[in-house]
Design a protein around this motif. Structure first.
Motif, PDB file in Angstrom:
ATOM      1  N   CYS A   1       0.839  -1.207   0.000  1.00 26.25           N
ATOM      2  CA  CYS A   1       0.000   0.000   0.000  1.00 26.25           C
ATOM      3  C   CYS A   1       0.872   1.254   0.000  1.00 26.25           C
ATOM      4  CB  CYS A   1      -0.895  -0.029   1.239  1.00 26.25           C
ATOM      5  SG  CYS A   1      -1.775   1.504   1.567  1.00 26.25           S
ATOM      6  N   GLY A   2       0.727   2.078  -1.025  1.00 26.91           N
ATOM      7  CA  GLY A   2       1.509   3.310  -1.121  1.00 26.91           C
ATOM      8  C   GLY A   2       1.241   4.269   0.020  1.00 26.91           C
ATOM      9  N   THR A   3      -0.008   4.367   0.445  1.00 26.76           N
ATOM     10  CA  THR A   3      -0.358   5.260   1.547  1.00 26.76           C
ATOM     11  C   THR A   3       0.303   4.798   2.842  1.00 26.76           C
ATOM     12  OG1 THR A   3      -2.476   5.726   0.484  1.00 26.76           O
ATOM     13  CG2 THR A   3      -2.284   6.324   2.800  1.00 26.76           C
ATOM     14  N   CYS A   4       0.332   3.493   3.063  1.00 25.79           N
ATOM     15  CA  CYS A   4       0.989   2.941   4.254  1.00 25.79           C
ATOM     16  C   CYS A   4       2.486   3.249   4.232  1.00 25.79           C
ATOM     17  CB  CYS A   4       0.768   1.435   4.342  1.00 25.79           C
ATOM     18  SG  CYS A   4      -0.960   0.962   4.563  1.00 25.79           S
ATOM     19  N   LYS A   5       3.084   3.131   3.060  1.00 31.28           N
ATOM     20  CA  LYS A   5       4.519   3.419   2.931  1.00 31.28           C
ATOM     21  C   LYS A   5       4.812   4.880   3.251  1.00 31.28           C
ATOM     22  CE  LYS A   5       5.429  -0.196  -0.467  1.00 31.28           C
ATOM     23  NZ  LYS A   5       5.719  -0.507  -1.855  1.00 31.28           N
ATOM     24  N   LYS A   6       3.947   5.791   2.794  1.00 28.35           N
ATOM     25  CA  LYS A   6       4.127   7.222   3.102  1.00 28.35           C
ATOM     26  C   LYS A   6       4.038   7.455   4.609  1.00 28.35           C
ATOM     27  CE  LYS A   6       2.120   8.989  -1.169  1.00 28.35           C
ATOM     28  NZ  LYS A   6       0.953   9.689  -1.732  1.00 28.35           N
ATOM     29  N   ALA A   7       3.066   6.804   5.249  1.00 27.34           N
ATOM     30  CA  ALA A   7       2.897   6.962   6.696  1.00 27.34           C
ATOM     31  C   ALA A   7       4.110   6.417   7.448  1.00 27.34           C
ATOM     32  CB  ALA A   7       1.623   6.259   7.154  1.00 27.34           C
ATOM     33  N   GLU A   8       4.607   5.251   7.035  1.00 27.09           N
ATOM     34  CA  GLU A   8       5.782   4.672   7.684  1.00 27.09           C
ATOM     35  C   GLU A   8       7.013   5.562   7.490  1.00 27.09           C
ATOM     36  OE1 GLU A   8       5.510   0.685   5.923  1.00 27.09           O
ATOM     37  OE2 GLU A   8       5.304  -0.079   7.968  1.00 27.09           O
TER      38      GLU A   8
ATOM     39  N   GLY B   1      -2.616   3.519  22.759  1.00 30.79           N
ATOM     40  CA  GLY B   1      -3.514   3.799  23.882  1.00 30.79           C
ATOM     41  C   GLY B   1      -4.874   4.264  23.386  1.00 30.79           C
ATOM     42  N   ASP B   2      -5.263   5.471  23.797  1.00 31.75           N
ATOM     43  CA  ASP B   2      -6.562   6.018  23.412  1.00 31.75           C
ATOM     44  C   ASP B   2      -6.507   6.844  22.133  1.00 31.75           C
ATOM     45  OD1 ASP B   2      -7.839   4.885  25.591  1.00 31.75           O
ATOM     46  OD2 ASP B   2      -7.469   6.615  26.884  1.00 31.75           O
ATOM     47  N   THR B   3      -5.340   6.934  21.508  1.00 31.83           N
ATOM     48  CA  THR B   3      -5.175   7.740  20.300  1.00 31.83           C
ATOM     49  C   THR B   3      -5.166   6.839  19.073  1.00 31.83           C
ATOM     50  OG1 THR B   3      -3.846   9.299  21.586  1.00 31.83           O
ATOM     51  CG2 THR B   3      -3.711   9.476  19.194  1.00 31.83           C
ATOM     52  N   VAL B   4      -5.937   7.234  18.054  1.00 31.92           N
ATOM     53  CA  VAL B   4      -6.013   6.436  16.836  1.00 31.92           C
ATOM     54  C   VAL B   4      -6.134   7.362  15.622  1.00 31.92           C
ATOM     55  CG1 VAL B   4      -8.530   6.153  16.953  1.00 31.92           C
ATOM     56  CG2 VAL B   4      -7.167   4.467  15.734  1.00 31.92           C
ATOM     57  N   THR B   5      -5.491   6.962  14.526  1.00 34.87           N
ATOM     58  CA  THR B   5      -5.672   7.662  13.253  1.00 34.87           C
ATOM     59  C   THR B   5      -5.976   6.616  12.186  1.00 34.87           C
ATOM     60  OG1 THR B   5      -3.293   7.636  12.777  1.00 34.87           O
ATOM     61  CG2 THR B   5      -4.183   9.655  13.780  1.00 34.87           C
ATOM     62  N   VAL B   6      -6.757   7.033  11.199  1.00 35.31           N
ATOM     63  CA  VAL B   6      -7.122   6.174  10.084  1.00 35.31           C
ATOM     64  C   VAL B   6      -6.693   6.857   8.799  1.00 35.31           C
ATOM     65  CG1 VAL B   6      -9.032   5.084   8.840  1.00 35.31           C
ATOM     66  CG2 VAL B   6      -9.088   5.202  11.334  1.00 35.31           C
ATOM     67  N   GLY B   7      -6.016   6.104   7.922  1.00 36.45           N
ATOM     68  CA  GLY B   7      -5.500   6.695   6.697  1.00 36.45           C
ATOM     69  C   GLY B   7      -4.248   7.501   7.011  1.00 36.45           C
ATOM     70  N   PHE B   8      -3.734   8.181   6.008  1.00 33.89           N
ATOM     71  CA  PHE B   8      -2.559   9.021   6.228  1.00 33.89           C
ATOM     72  C   PHE B   8      -2.832  10.426   5.732  1.00 33.89           C
ATOM     73  CE2 PHE B   8       1.498  10.879   4.636  1.00 33.89           C
ATOM     74  CZ  PHE B   8       2.079  11.095   5.871  1.00 33.89           C
ATOM     75  N   ASN B   9      -2.821  11.357   6.669  1.00 32.38           N
ATOM     76  CA  ASN B   9      -2.907  12.775   6.392  1.00 32.38           C
ATOM     77  C   ASN B   9      -1.716  13.394   7.113  1.00 32.38           C
ATOM     78  OD1 ASN B   9      -3.542  15.573   7.363  1.00 32.38           O
ATOM     79  ND2 ASN B   9      -5.304  15.285   6.021  1.00 32.38           N
ATOM     80  N   GLU B  10      -0.807  13.978   6.358  1.00 32.26           N
ATOM     81  CA  GLU B  10       0.445  14.450   6.965  1.00 32.26           C
ATOM     82  C   GLU B  10       0.204  15.440   8.097  1.00 32.26           C
ATOM     83  OE1 GLU B  10       4.801  16.288   5.779  1.00 32.26           O
ATOM     84  OE2 GLU B  10       3.553  15.409   4.213  1.00 32.26           O
ATOM     85  N   ASP B  11      -0.717  16.367   7.917  1.00 36.27           N
ATOM     86  CA  ASP B  11      -0.993  17.342   8.985  1.00 36.27           C
ATOM     87  C   ASP B  11      -1.515  16.653  10.248  1.00 36.27           C
ATOM     88  OD1 ASP B  11      -0.154  19.506   7.446  1.00 36.27           O
ATOM     89  OD2 ASP B  11      -2.171  19.904   6.678  1.00 36.27           O
ATOM     90  N   GLU B  12      -2.406  15.692  10.051  1.00 35.07           N
ATOM     91  CA  GLU B  12      -2.939  14.954  11.194  1.00 35.07           C
ATOM     92  C   GLU B  12      -1.825  14.157  11.882  1.00 35.07           C
ATOM     93  OE1 GLU B  12      -6.794  12.213  12.158  1.00 35.07           O
ATOM     94  OE2 GLU B  12      -5.693  11.727  10.324  1.00 35.07           O
ATOM     95  N   TYR B  13      -0.959  13.540  11.113  1.00 31.00           N
ATOM     96  CA  TYR B  13       0.159  12.797  11.688  1.00 31.00           C
ATOM     97  C   TYR B  13       1.097  13.738  12.457  1.00 31.00           C
ATOM     98  CZ  TYR B  13      -0.215   7.899  10.263  1.00 31.00           C
ATOM     99  OH  TYR B  13      -0.570   6.574  10.165  1.00 31.00           O
ATOM    100  N   LYS B  14       1.342  14.929  11.917  1.00 28.44           N
ATOM    101  CA  LYS B  14       2.200  15.896  12.626  1.00 28.44           C
ATOM    102  C   LYS B  14       1.595  16.238  13.982  1.00 28.44           C
ATOM    103  CE  LYS B  14       4.350  18.164   8.674  1.00 28.44           C
ATOM    104  NZ  LYS B  14       4.315  19.335   7.780  1.00 28.44           N
ATOM    105  N   GLN B  15       0.281  16.486  13.992  1.00 28.57           N
ATOM    106  CA  GLN B  15      -0.383  16.857  15.245  1.00 28.57           C
ATOM    107  C   GLN B  15      -0.478  15.693  16.214  1.00 28.57           C
ATOM    108  OE1 GLN B  15      -4.209  18.361  14.072  1.00 28.57           O
ATOM    109  NE2 GLN B  15      -3.401  20.333  13.418  1.00 28.57           N
ATOM    110  N   THR B  16      -0.672  14.492  15.680  1.00 31.33           N
ATOM    111  CA  THR B  16      -0.960  13.342  16.534  1.00 31.33           C
ATOM    112  C   THR B  16       0.283  12.559  16.929  1.00 31.33           C
ATOM    113  OG1 THR B  16      -3.073  13.139  15.382  1.00 31.33           O
ATOM    114  CG2 THR B  16      -2.398  11.283  16.758  1.00 31.33           C
ATOM    115  N   TRP B  17       1.150  12.246  15.956  1.00 32.23           N
ATOM    116  CA  TRP B  17       2.241  11.305  16.227  1.00 32.23           C
ATOM    117  C   TRP B  17       3.611  11.959  16.348  1.00 32.23           C
ATOM    118  CZ3 TRP B  17      -0.361   7.722  18.119  1.00 32.23           C
ATOM    119  CH2 TRP B  17      -1.516   7.222  17.521  1.00 32.23           C
ATOM    120  N   ALA B  18       3.835  13.106  15.743  1.00 34.98           N
ATOM    121  CA  ALA B  18       5.174  13.704  15.789  1.00 34.98           C
ATOM    122  C   ALA B  18       5.515  14.191  17.199  1.00 34.98           C
ATOM    123  CB  ALA B  18       5.283  14.857  14.791  1.00 34.98           C
TER     124      ALA B  18
END
Length: 116
Positions: free
Chosen positions: A9-16, A97-114
């Protein structure tokens, strides 16, 4: 963090790549072999709604006529189906834990996982 993805999955690769580039540790899980458990799916539904959890562009979604079937399914029935068929699940799903994201959105990943 658990990362439910698919290696083709290309989207998964971008997220990784995003997570790797920021030194975020995660356990990679093949979503097609081990779908997310019901608890994780319910967390994701609470944040995104049920429809967002389905891989609407996937072959399985079309073969099983999910667009029409979803209209008459209860949330519990949909969760049961997603928990047993990882090819129906939108990917990637990242959970810690209680945090979850679905799909890959770079802005959301920055806010959530970075920040973790």
């Amino acid at each position: 963090m658990k990362f439910y993805g698919y290696n083709k999955c290309g989207t998964c690769k971008k997220a990784e790549k995003f997570l790797d580039g920021r030194g975020v540790a995660y356990q990679s899980i093949d979503i097609t072999e081990t779908p997310p458990p019901k608890k994780v799916l319910k967390q994701a539904i609470a944040r995104y709604g049920l429809k967002k959890l389905f891989n609407t562009s996937g072959v399985q979604y079309k073969e099983l006529n999910m667009k029409d079937r979803l209209k008459s399914m209860t949330e519990a029935e949909a969760v049961d189906l997603l928990a047993t068929n990882g090819r129906l699940v939108k990917r990637p799903i990242a959970v810690d834990g209680d945090t979850v994201t679905v799909g890959f959105n770079e802005d959301e990943y920055k806010q959530t996982w970075a920040k973790k």
